[in-house]
Scaffold this active site. Structure first.
Site, short mmCIF file in Angstrom:
data_model
loop_
_atom_site.label_atom_id
_atom_site.label_comp_id
_atom_site.label_asym_id
_atom_site.label_seq_id
_atom_site.Cartn_x
_atom_site.Cartn_y
_atom_site.Cartn_z
N GLU A 59 17.08 -12.01 -6.45
CA GLU A 59 18.12 -12.63 -7.25
C GLU A 59 19.10 -13.39 -6.38
O GLU A 59 19.54 -14.50 -6.72
CB GLU A 59 18.89 -11.56 -8.06
CG GLU A 59 18.04 -10.81 -9.06
CD GLU A 59 17.46 -9.52 -8.51
OE1 GLU A 59 17.38 -8.55 -9.27
OE2 GLU A 59 17.10 -9.49 -7.31
N CYS B 16 22.77 -6.78 -7.03
CA CYS B 16 22.31 -8.01 -7.67
C CYS B 16 22.91 -8.18 -9.06
O CYS B 16 23.15 -9.31 -9.51
CB CYS B 16 20.79 -8.04 -7.74
SG CYS B 16 20.02 -8.22 -6.12
N ALA C 245 -30.64 1.49 5.89
CA ALA C 245 -30.85 2.92 6.12
C ALA C 245 -30.40 3.35 7.51
O ALA C 245 -29.95 4.48 7.72
CB ALA C 245 -32.32 3.28 5.91
N SER D 204 -24.66 -2.93 8.76
CA SER D 204 -23.92 -3.43 7.60
C SER D 204 -23.28 -4.79 7.82
O SER D 204 -22.61 -5.31 6.92
CB SER D 204 -22.82 -2.43 7.21
OG SER D 204 -21.89 -2.28 8.27
N ASN E 64 -18.65 8.90 1.93
CA ASN E 64 -18.07 10.24 1.79
C ASN E 64 -16.57 10.18 1.51
O ASN E 64 -16.05 10.89 0.64
CB ASN E 64 -18.33 11.07 3.05
CG ASN E 64 -19.79 11.44 3.20
OD1 ASN E 64 -20.53 11.51 2.21
ND2 ASN E 64 -20.22 11.70 4.43
#
Length: 323
Positions: free
Chosen positions: A56, A89, A168, A172, A258
């Site tokens: 504000e 404010c 597997a 990744s 997990n």
């Protein structure tokens, strides 16, 4: 456009401004404010780094004398408490002579909690609480901290079409493409802290920083959930329930199956962000471990789709936890 629709539109615009404050405004919430006079924007503001000045104050400074008679749209009820860091404010809005204040969320802080509205009304200013989903969403971290005494938790998962986050053998990098990875960095830049598990750290050695031009200084605090010892500069917690102890409003989680299952199973996830690559791995590592559901009915009615977009060849979906 009706008056109610116009109010909702400007509150949504103020919520978009509020996103510019996050996370630099910490420990204060990121708030947005827009001043409208005769249908024209005369002032805009969002919470400054470190929490001051408030939204504000910034909007009023931009508007100057044009603030007199204007409508102030602010995502959070204007504060009513004075501090050494700055004035209240609600007092600033009274002094500026605004005609009306519309806020999207009542402040849960007991130092304000309705007193901001009361102070405005006592000064003859029309003050209205207009519940706004966009304003509420923009304040998710602040509201979660206030009501649940913990950060707002976002769990991010990048996966194949068949729900695998890795081969597997654990490989990744990379399942998703450049556009999706850039989007992840933008999401990191809006978090106070980022958490991974010890297994993810050892397997991927993630930097857990923000590598977008101009946003490098937005890299969040790094946190590891592990029973081991973390590297220098990384905070360690040993259990999911210790998330509440983190000095943060927003926690971004990039973890293995997990930890994902543990956080979901203990209902600590507020937002779920899924990146899906148009690939099928088959026999890879699943995104989420066993949640311990007793029956399928328990899985329904918990998540609401709030965002969907295409990122190059990958898709992105965000879901909010129904509470």
């Amino acid at each position: 456009m009706s008056a109610a629709a116009s109010d909702a539109r400007w509150l949504s615009a103020a919520a978009r401004l509020a996103s510019r404050a996050r996370p630099a405004s910490y420990p204060n919430p990121g708030v947005g404010c827009i001043l409208i006079k005769d249908g024209v924007v005369v002032g805009r503001g969002w919470t400054a780094p470190g929490g001051r000045p408030h939204a504000e104050c910034a909007a009023l400074a931009e508007a100057g004398e044009s603030a007199r008679g204007a409508i102030a749209y602010v995502t959070l009820e204007p504060c009513a408490h004075r501090s050494e860091r700055g004035p209240a404010c609600s007092d600033l809005l009274v002094e500026a002579g605004v005609a009306r204040v519309v806020a999207g969320v009542e402040d849960p802080d007991p130092r304000t909690a309705g007193d901001g509205f009361a102070r405005l009304r006592e000064a003859g200013i029309e003050a209205q609480l207009l519940p706004s989903p966009d304003a509420t969403a923009s304040l998710a971290g602040y509201l979660t901290r206030a009501h649940s005494a913990r950060p707002h938790v976002t769990l991010k998962l990048a996966m194949s079409l068949d729900g695998c986050t890795a081969m597997a053998d654990g490989t990744s990098q990379w399942i998703t493409g450049k556009a999706a990875r850039a989007h992840v960095h933008a999401r990191r830049a809006q978090a106070d802290a980022i958490l991974v598990g010890g297994g993810t750290w050892r397997a991927d050695k993630p930097r857990l920083d923000v590598r977008l031009p101009g946003l490098e200084d937005r890299s969040p605090q790094r946190v590891m959930l592990t029973r081991g010892v973390a590297p220098d500069g990384v905070k360690v917690i040993n259990r999911p329930d210790q998330i509440a102890s983190l000095d943060a409003l927003y926690l971004y989680v990039e973890a293995g199956s997990n930890i994902a299952a543990s956080l979901l199973g203990t209902d600590l996830v507020d937002r779920l962000e899924l990146y899906r690559a148009p690939i099928v791995i088959g026999g890879g590592r699943g995104a989420i471990g066993d949640l311990g559901l007793a029956n399928l009915a328990d899985a329904h009615g918990r998540w609401t789709l709030v965002e969907r977009r295409q990122l190059g060849s990958d898709s992105f979906e965000a879901y909010s936890r129904r509470r």
